[in-house]
Design a protein around this motif. Structure first.
Motif: not given
Ligand code: NI
Ligand code: MN
Length: 226
Positions: A75-92
């Motif tokens: 989802i982080h990558s998808f958002l970055n692709g939409q131009g939304i760059l303020n994201t924090h990726p995590m995983n389980i």
């Protein structure tokens, strides 16, 4: 900690002046028509998975507020692709400390996909420790033995669990989940929004109290303080 219900799985969690919004779904939720998304404050968005009843307002809210979106890698990558760059990726299994407190990503048994059915990674729940309180926001999930791990990590003040059945566990399994995670107080989510998940509130509350647990069902727009 103050928690406001915006409908479905969307909650606003306020901790010491920081606003965390879970799974934004407001403009497309007919039951939440009295909520004006443009007045919802957000510093962080906790995104459990990509299904539209959790994601429909994520991009809109992130763009308006500049909130940081905490989610899985995909989802982080998808958002970055939409131009939304303020994201924090995590995983389980992972934890991270944010200015408001810590978040641990935990397992959820569900599925996840993004708009147009692109891959959404694995769905997750979040364990939030902030303002002296510990809250388990399970996201969409069935009852799973993994919930028995939660007490190893946190002594919960509140568990926010889906109770609507069909797409997630129903309230009977959610009452068992409350035992697994060792939490006395459950805040219900993912009920009534669609025909498939309409529930009898009194029956659900009674069922929890028969198990020695408290189920709170908020009206959309209402808040509790824990
Ligand atoms: Ni879902
Ligand atoms: Mn859902």
């Amino acid at each position: 900690m103050n928690i406001t219900y915006y409908g479905h799985s969307c909650f606003g969690i306020e901790v010491e002046g920081i606003y965390i919004i879970t799974d934004p779904f407001i403009r497309y939720n007919e039951l939440a028509s009295k909520i004006d998304i443009d007045t919802v404050k957000a510093d962080y968005i906790l995104q459990t998975h990509g299904h539209e009843d959790h994601y429909a307002d994520t991009e809109y809210l992130a763009l308006r507020t500049g909130a940081k979106v905490i989610s899985n890698w995909e989802i982080h990558s998808f958002l970055n692709g939409q131009g939304i760059l303020n994201t924090h990726p995590m995983n389980i299994g992972g934890s991270w400390t944010f200015p408001f407190g810590s978040v641990k990503a935990v397992n959820a048994t569900h599925s996840s996909s993004m708009p147009e059915n692109t891959y959404g990674g694995n769905p997750m729940g979040f364990l939030i420790s902030a303002g002296g309180k510990q809250v388990y926001f399970s996201g969409d999930t069935g009852l799973t033995m993994d919930m028995k791990l939660i007490p190893l990590w946190a002594k919960l003040d509140l568990a926010i669990l889906p109770i609507g059945d069909n797409f997630t566990m129903g309230y009977q399994d959610a009452a068992i989940a409350a035992e697994f995670v060792e939490c006395e107080h459950v805040l219900g989510s993912h009920f009534d929004t669609f025909g498939f998940i309409k529930i009898d509130h009194e029956k659900a509350i009674q069922h929890f109290s028969s198990k020695g647990k408290k189920l709170t069902l908020l009206e959309i727009g209402d808040s509790i303080t824990i």
